[in-house]
Design an enzyme around this catalytic site. Structure first.
Site, short mmCIF file in Angstrom:
data_model
loop_
_atom_site.label_atom_id
_atom_site.label_comp_id
_atom_site.label_asym_id
_atom_site.label_seq_id
_atom_site.Cartn_x
_atom_site.Cartn_y
_atom_site.Cartn_z
N HIS A 99 66.97 31.77 81.02
CA HIS A 99 67.02 30.42 80.48
C HIS A 99 67.45 30.38 79.02
O HIS A 99 67.72 29.30 78.48
CB HIS A 99 65.67 29.72 80.65
CG HIS A 99 65.81 28.29 81.07
ND1 HIS A 99 64.84 27.61 81.76
CD2 HIS A 99 66.81 27.40 80.90
CE1 HIS A 99 65.23 26.38 82.00
NE2 HIS A 99 66.43 26.21 81.48
N ASP A 126 61.31 22.88 85.47
CA ASP A 126 60.80 24.18 85.04
C ASP A 126 59.28 24.17 85.10
O ASP A 126 58.64 23.14 84.87
CB ASP A 126 61.26 24.43 83.59
CG ASP A 126 61.23 25.88 83.18
OD1 ASP A 126 60.32 26.62 83.62
OD2 ASP A 126 62.10 26.29 82.39
N HIS A 128 57.70 25.83 82.91
CA HIS A 128 57.38 26.01 81.50
C HIS A 128 58.13 24.98 80.66
O HIS A 128 59.18 24.48 81.07
CB HIS A 128 57.78 27.41 81.04
CG HIS A 128 57.26 28.52 81.92
ND1 HIS A 128 57.95 28.95 83.04
CD2 HIS A 128 56.12 29.26 81.85
CE1 HIS A 128 57.24 29.92 83.63
NE2 HIS A 128 56.14 30.11 82.93
N ASP A 130 59.32 25.64 77.50
CA ASP A 130 60.37 26.32 76.73
C ASP A 130 60.61 25.67 75.37
O ASP A 130 61.75 25.54 74.92
CB ASP A 130 61.68 26.39 77.54
CG ASP A 130 61.54 27.25 78.78
OD1 ASP A 130 60.61 28.07 78.83
OD2 ASP A 130 62.36 27.09 79.71
N HIS A 143 63.82 33.31 76.01
CA HIS A 143 64.09 32.34 77.07
C HIS A 143 63.04 31.23 77.07
O HIS A 143 63.20 30.24 77.79
CB HIS A 143 64.18 33.02 78.45
CG HIS A 143 62.89 33.55 79.00
ND1 HIS A 143 62.73 33.88 80.33
CD2 HIS A 143 61.69 33.83 78.42
CE1 HIS A 143 61.51 34.33 80.54
NE2 HIS A 143 60.86 34.32 79.41
N ASP A 228 65.51 25.72 86.56
CA ASP A 228 64.94 27.06 86.53
C ASP A 228 64.38 27.37 87.92
O ASP A 228 63.71 26.52 88.52
CB ASP A 228 63.84 27.11 85.48
CG ASP A 228 63.29 28.51 85.19
OD1 ASP A 228 62.99 29.23 86.17
OD2 ASP A 228 63.14 28.85 84.02
N ASP A 230 61.86 28.92 88.71
CA ASP A 230 60.41 28.78 88.81
C ASP A 230 59.92 27.34 88.85
O ASP A 230 58.71 27.09 88.93
CB ASP A 230 59.68 29.60 87.74
CG ASP A 230 59.84 29.07 86.32
OD1 ASP A 230 60.12 27.86 86.14
OD2 ASP A 230 59.66 29.86 85.38
N GLU A 273 67.56 31.78 85.70
CA GLU A 273 66.42 32.68 85.96
C GLU A 273 66.44 33.32 87.35
O GLU A 273 65.44 33.91 87.76
CB GLU A 273 65.08 31.97 85.71
CG GLU A 273 64.83 31.63 84.25
CD GLU A 273 64.50 32.82 83.36
OE1 GLU A 273 64.25 33.92 83.91
OE2 GLU A 273 64.52 32.65 82.13
#
Length: 309
Positions: A99, A126, A128, A130, A143, A228, A230, A273
């Site tokens: 990412h 995502d 997260h 970030d 990332h 992403d 995830d 990712e």
């Protein structure tokens, strides 16, 4: 099917944003899984620019708390230029790569938006947020910093200056379920829209997404979508080094893509990712291809039955 689009595939085998290697294989895995052909089958024109490399940088040293910051800055510079150039010709799809590639892709498309006098919006799919900076990340993995960078947070010494920061209120985080204390404290003081999985469980995923798309439409904005792996539950998408249980389901992922497609607002896309080293017979790569096809016009009745035996 949506109108014919000039899709520009830009391979960004960024593997410097974290310590677990493997994302550099992501762009070629997406090609092998049939991304280009899937988009052509939908009637789009596809141009594949191959895989980029970072701009020249001084080698990173092992004594830095951050992991490979100079290489990551080189990637940011290369991708800013590539994104600006591609936006003038079609819809760029950045094939990751970790990412950290979004430091460059988002900053580049934001420069294009500023030149045209239109606002840039970002949908961040995502687990997260970030939103770290190089100073706040405990892991030292960059990332986890792209949204911090493109919104103009301080601390990115050695990186290209962000000419056109994305306004906080133009960013929507969808699917959050792993945000550390430093990020949480920083986010609480911002206008960034953020929707975690509890809210999605309670309200559904369509309502917050629809509200955000309505804002993009009302502002006549450009929309960058950063997906992403995830964001999805690892049950469906295991090929990522940052798995967090409890993510979006397969159906929720397709609903998000179909709603974006229906809006007609998406102007650029990250697929990030993907770590093929962690995949199971390519099924995560294939899922990303299917999601990309959904956001570019494929509908449920067009999707063939798929066997993994």
């Amino acid at each position: 099917m949506m109108d014919q689009t000039d899709c520009i595939l830009i391979g960004a085998p960024v593997d410097s944003g974290k310590r677990r290697a493997g994302c550099l294989m992501g762009p070629d895995a997406l090609r092998t899984a049939g991304l280009g052909q899937a988009l052509r089958d939908l009637g789009h024109r596809v141009e594949d620019l191959g895989n980029l490399s970072p701009e020249t940088y001084n080698p990173d040293t092992d004594d830095n708390r951050l992991f490979r910051p100079r290489e990551t800055a080189g990637w940011a510079a290369r991708l800013i230029a590539a994104a600006e150039a591609a936006m003038g010709r079609g819809l760029p799809i950045f094939l990751g790569g970790d990412h950290a590639l979004s430091l460059g892709s988002v900053a580049g498309v934001a420069n294009h938006a500023a030149r045209t006098g239109r606002p840039q919006f970002v949908l961040w799919l995502d687990a997260h947020s970030d939103y770290h900076t190089p100073q706040t990340t405990d892991s030292g993995n960059l990332h986890g910093t792209p949204l911090g960078y493109v919104t103009g947070r301080d601390g990115f010494d050695g990186f290209p200056p962000v000419a056109n920061p994305v306004p906080q209120e133009n960013i929507c985080l969808l699917g959050l379920r792993s945000v550390d204390a430093a990020e949480r404290a920083a986010l609480e003081g911002t206008a960034i829209q953020r929707h975690d999985m509890r809210e999605i469980d309670e309200r559904g995923i369509a309502r917050p997404l629809g509200e955000f798309l309505d804002r993009v439409r009302a502002a006549n904005g450009f929309l960058h979508v950063s997906l992403d792996v995830d964001f999805l539950d690892p049950t469906f998408a295991p090929a990522v080094g940052t798995t967090v249980p409890g993510g979006a389901t397969l159906r929720e992922g397709h609903l998000v893509m179909e709603m974006i497609c229906d809006s007609g607002l998406m102007s650029s896309l990250d697929l990030v990712e993907l770590n093929p080293f962690l995949d199971e017979r390519g099924r995560t790569a294939q899922l990303l291809v299917d999601l990309a096809a959904s956001v570019l016009g494929r509908r449920v009745f067009d999707r063939p039955t798929r066997a993994f035996a």
